[in-house]
Motif scaffolding. Sequence first.
Motif, short mmCIF file in Angstrom:
data_model
loop_
_atom_site.label_atom_id
_atom_site.label_comp_id
_atom_site.label_asym_id
_atom_site.label_seq_id
_atom_site.Cartn_x
_atom_site.Cartn_y
_atom_site.Cartn_z
N ALA A 149 68.46 63.12 72.91
CA ALA A 149 67.53 62.12 73.42
C ALA A 149 67.45 62.11 74.94
O ALA A 149 66.39 61.87 75.50
CB ALA A 149 67.93 60.73 72.91
N ALA A 150 68.55 62.35 75.63
CA ALA A 150 68.53 62.12 77.07
C ALA A 150 68.88 63.33 77.92
O ALA A 150 68.52 63.38 79.09
CB ALA A 150 69.49 60.96 77.42
N LEU A 151 69.59 64.31 77.37
CA LEU A 151 70.14 65.35 78.24
C LEU A 151 69.08 66.21 78.97
O LEU A 151 69.24 66.48 80.15
CB LEU A 151 71.13 66.23 77.46
N PRO A 152 68.01 66.64 78.30
CA PRO A 152 67.05 67.46 79.06
C PRO A 152 66.55 66.75 80.32
O PRO A 152 66.52 67.33 81.40
CB PRO A 152 65.91 67.67 78.05
N GLN A 153 66.21 65.47 80.17
CA GLN A 153 65.73 64.73 81.34
C GLN A 153 66.81 64.58 82.40
O GLN A 153 66.58 64.77 83.58
CB GLN A 153 65.32 63.32 80.91
N VAL A 154 68.01 64.23 81.96
CA VAL A 154 69.09 64.02 82.92
C VAL A 154 69.43 65.33 83.64
O VAL A 154 69.68 65.33 84.85
CB VAL A 154 70.31 63.40 82.21
N LEU A 155 69.37 66.44 82.92
CA LEU A 155 69.64 67.72 83.57
C LEU A 155 68.58 68.03 84.62
O LEU A 155 68.86 68.63 85.65
CB LEU A 155 69.69 68.85 82.53
N TYR A 156 67.37 67.58 84.35
CA TYR A 156 66.32 67.75 85.34
C TYR A 156 66.68 66.99 86.64
O TYR A 156 66.58 67.54 87.73
CB TYR A 156 64.97 67.29 84.78
N TYR A 157 67.12 65.74 86.51
CA TYR A 157 67.46 64.96 87.71
C TYR A 157 68.65 65.58 88.43
O TYR A 157 68.68 65.64 89.66
CB TYR A 157 67.76 63.50 87.34
N LEU A 158 69.64 66.03 87.68
CA LEU A 158 70.80 66.66 88.31
C LEU A 158 70.38 67.92 89.06
O LEU A 158 70.83 68.18 90.18
CB LEU A 158 71.84 67.05 87.25
N GLY A 159 69.51 68.69 88.43
CA GLY A 159 69.04 69.92 89.06
C GLY A 159 68.29 69.62 90.35
O GLY A 159 68.49 70.28 91.37
N ARG A 160 67.45 68.61 90.31
CA ARG A 160 66.71 68.24 91.51
C ARG A 160 67.66 67.90 92.65
O ARG A 160 67.47 68.29 93.80
CB ARG A 160 65.82 67.02 91.23
N ASP A 161 68.70 67.14 92.31
CA ASP A 161 69.68 66.77 93.32
C ASP A 161 70.33 68.02 93.92
O ASP A 161 70.42 68.17 95.14
CB ASP A 161 70.74 65.86 92.69
N LEU A 162 70.76 68.93 93.06
CA LEU A 162 71.43 70.14 93.54
C LEU A 162 70.47 71.01 94.35
O LEU A 162 70.85 71.62 95.34
CB LEU A 162 71.98 70.93 92.35
N ALA A 163 69.21 71.06 93.90
CA ALA A 163 68.24 71.91 94.60
C ALA A 163 68.01 71.43 96.02
O ALA A 163 67.82 72.22 96.94
CB ALA A 163 66.92 71.93 93.84
N THR A 164 68.04 70.12 96.22
CA THR A 164 67.80 69.63 97.57
C THR A 164 69.05 69.74 98.44
O THR A 164 68.97 69.56 99.64
CB THR A 164 67.34 68.15 97.58
N THR A 165 70.19 70.00 97.81
CA THR A 165 71.40 70.16 98.63
C THR A 165 71.83 71.63 98.63
O THR A 165 73.01 71.93 98.63
CB THR A 165 72.54 69.27 98.11
N GLU A 166 70.88 72.49 98.59
CA GLU A 166 71.03 73.94 98.71
C GLU A 166 71.93 74.59 97.67
O GLU A 166 72.29 75.75 97.79
CB GLU A 166 71.46 74.36 100.13
N ARG A 167 72.30 73.88 96.61
CA ARG A 167 73.11 74.54 95.58
C ARG A 167 72.16 75.05 94.50
O ARG A 167 72.10 74.52 93.40
CB ARG A 167 74.14 73.55 95.04
N TRP A 168 71.41 76.06 94.87
CA TRP A 168 70.32 76.52 94.01
C TRP A 168 70.81 77.13 92.71
O TRP A 168 70.18 76.97 91.67
CB TRP A 168 69.45 77.51 94.77
#
Length: 918
Positions: A596-615
């Motif tokens: 129910a929630a993991l795909p969306q939450v992984l998206y938010y986590l990824g966004r966070d990492l992407a903006t902190t250069e951990r591509w």
Amino acid sequence: MPVLLGRGPEVARIERALADARLGVSSALVLRGEPGIGKTALLRHAAAEAGSMRILSAKGVEFEADIPFAGLHDLLHPALGMVDRLPPVGARALRAVLGLGERVESDRLVIGAATLGLLTAWAETPLLVLLDDAQWLDRASAETIAFAARRLLADPIALVVAIREGEPSPLLEAGLEEARVGGLDPASAAELLQSAAPARLRVEVVRRIMDATGGNPLALVEMASEAHRFEAAAGYAPLPVPISTTVERAYLRRAVAVSAAGRSVLLLVAASGTAGVELVRRAAAAAGLPQSAVEEAEAATGLLALRGRSLEFVHPLAAAAVYHAASPAERRAVHRALATVMSDLESADRRAWHLAAAADGPDEQVAAELEAAAGRARARTGHAAAAAGFEEAARLSADPGLRSRRLFAAAASAWLAGQAERAVVLLAEARSGVKDEWLQIEIEALAGDIALSQGAVEEGYRLVQSAAARLVGRDRLRAIQLLAYATLTGFGAGRLADMLATARRALDLVRPDDPPAAGIAAHTAYGCAAVMAALGDAGPRHLRAAEELFRGTELAGDPLLMVCAGVVGLFLREAEAGRDLLERAHAAARADAPAAALPQVLYYLGRDLATTERWAAARAHYEEGARLARETSQNNWLTGLLAALTQIDTLEGRSSELHAHAVEVEALADRHQMELFRAWMVAARALHELAGGRAAVALEQLLRLRAIHVELGIHDPDIDPAPDLAEVNVRLGNHDVAAVEAQAFLEAARIKGQPFALARAERALGLVALDGEFAAHFEAALAHLARTRDTFETARTNLSYGERLRRARRRGEARRHLAVALEVFDRLGATPWSQRALAELGAGGEVPGRRDESVRHRLTPQEVQIALALAQGQTTREAAAKLFLSPKTVEYHLRNVYDKLEIHSREELRAIMGGPAE
Ligand SMILES: Nc1ncnc2c1ncn2[C@@H]1O[C@H](COP(=O)(O)OP(=O)(O)OP(=O)(O)O)[C@@H](O)[C@H]1O
Ligand SMILES: [Mg+2]
């Protein structure tokens, strides 16, 4: 077992799979082919060759596709003693769906992971898993096994699946290796034919039969006994009908020889699914058939065979032939007899289906039993089976109110099963003639939810708002949830006005003494929409209000809360509270509600990492999220995750991946009207062209991006393409246009007033300024950026600055800025940008020694995820459970990580992965 003739290549593949399993390498093979072509024969051959390996097997049964997890139960039965070795959540879920333990709400992905865990635990000795007639496995079982099969890598397991050509199955969508089984080679076919014929056949007859059957072994065997028909008339050519029809006719000719009572017994067996011989005998008695008829059917025809405790047809086509040849009344009679003798609790679900098949018109009692069975299926996440059960119950309902209720339940389950189109049809049926106001509201709300995800976004918001308005007087908290959920569901469409209006209503309904979940949902939804619409400080203010409510609030058991935690955590990521929320969202979604929630939450986590250069880590999260979204039919989040991937692809210069992801985003966005996600993808493509120096194409993409933003009413300067438009126009020699873009953007950035926006404005002004003036703008941009954490944008600014300095012949300064940019691009792995910086430096007469490309770019996304988990101190087993993999697979990836990084210990791994760059 009869000898297996021919089949050299297939046998070789099976033997390779068995040998691999013995060496600890997993494999999966799907055998596809028409009825009677020899798939089951190949599975039997595999079992015979398995030697000391363990074997687990199951097969689908045509009339049992609506009993959820029946196939999985059969498959795992011998291994169930090991369930307790699984993590408790998984063990409980598996027990519940297999009907062995307390009923608990389960999550499909938890069940999938537990199944994988049990299979790999049982594979302490190499294991062969056989699935026959997989097209008839109940959907819940097939999906679960497909989930596990996709994740097999380094365990000693060989999976071989047989499935009929042209039939759908989740196992066909799992990307497993497939082998098409065709007719036997002529020599083997002739041999089989001769061995099955009562007397030696003439060459001419053999040729005719081979022509007629295409080497289908079942047809060959059946035709052999009727060879005289080919003998008699030289011109006899069978009509071009499918093999199944030919063979079914042959079977029927045998059934004709049996007495009427014997034929009824045959029909009884055909209708009985997996029922044992005892039950068939009792049902025969219940139907008033004499014992002698049972014996006659068993012995005389050669159509039935006793296998273990169950009486089975020699071939599924024989069962189908008998069943289809019977009249509807005859069929109803045997189903009724079967239901009569299925009285125990264990067979309640099957009994309900037999009763349904026995009914010849509306029957409330039967409908109620079926509804109860569907309810049980739903509780075990057997959504496809539940949908079928509710729908059938509706068809048997005389009362229009009950009928609507059941149709609605069918629609809801179909939606959860990922069958959107069917859900829409059922919902429309449910709607007609419904009087009950509650039900009307539920129907409207579900219709809204489906519309929002399926591409009728405007309609979706309207329906949800209307449903919420009618709900307010009855269940205000639910109305709030509905509105907040709709706001977030429609995110990918980017219709800001609708999002704001919907979230506003949720906000207006919240009262101070409500439980925190209500306020959290409303504030998050509104805050998120307000940020996107650039409504001054309204966005951050509401997000912070949500953040405060989160303190002391449990996320467990409420997927909407987990999603909200992800949203708020991402937007407030600069603060500690934000990071904490992201972590809580991640932990809860993974443990408690992965589907129910993991795909969306992984998206938010990824966004966070992407903006902190951990591509690399961001990519790993996005890819896992996309995989899970695909497996759970969440098309809207699949699109968002793929669009997010295009952004990383662009930064890293991976053009072929960018292209593939972009094509899929485009198609999904077309289908589901997800314009915001489309915009992200277009932005990624534009940046890709820009980085590669293809200014004209970049201009085209940027204008397209702007058009989408205008259409959606998006005004957030942070995603405005204006600074890039300025850059591209400068390159194309359109200085006037570039200057206008830069100037207009400055206005917008000033209103926003944030350093990132102001920095982009100054960079754009630097690009269009006169030779004597540009330095001040770039310096101002760098000063603003010093107040953000955005190293990529900083490097880009240094690059542009360096380029202009070089053209102004200020070589020393140019070199300094270009070198800084190159260093950062190299560290990030921003390959196309490194190349640009390098080209500038080269043009300036110098090519400095470059750092080795950072090691992490050589790890695959899955390796990155595993390395991160282990570097954080998790054990192999814990990491495996979290990532839905087996411990052996984790170890396998870890060995690769060690090899690639040239390290030998967890300490070294921690040192590399734990550092700020990763
Ligand atoms: N290679 C072979 N050599 C000898 N006999 C064979 C061979 N392949 C199949 N047969 C025989 O042909 C018959 C049909 O084969 P089988 O039951 O394996 O077909 P199938 O592909 O499983 O069909 P279905 O899709 O209907 O289950 C069986 O009686 C089997 O013993
Ligand atoms: Mg078969």
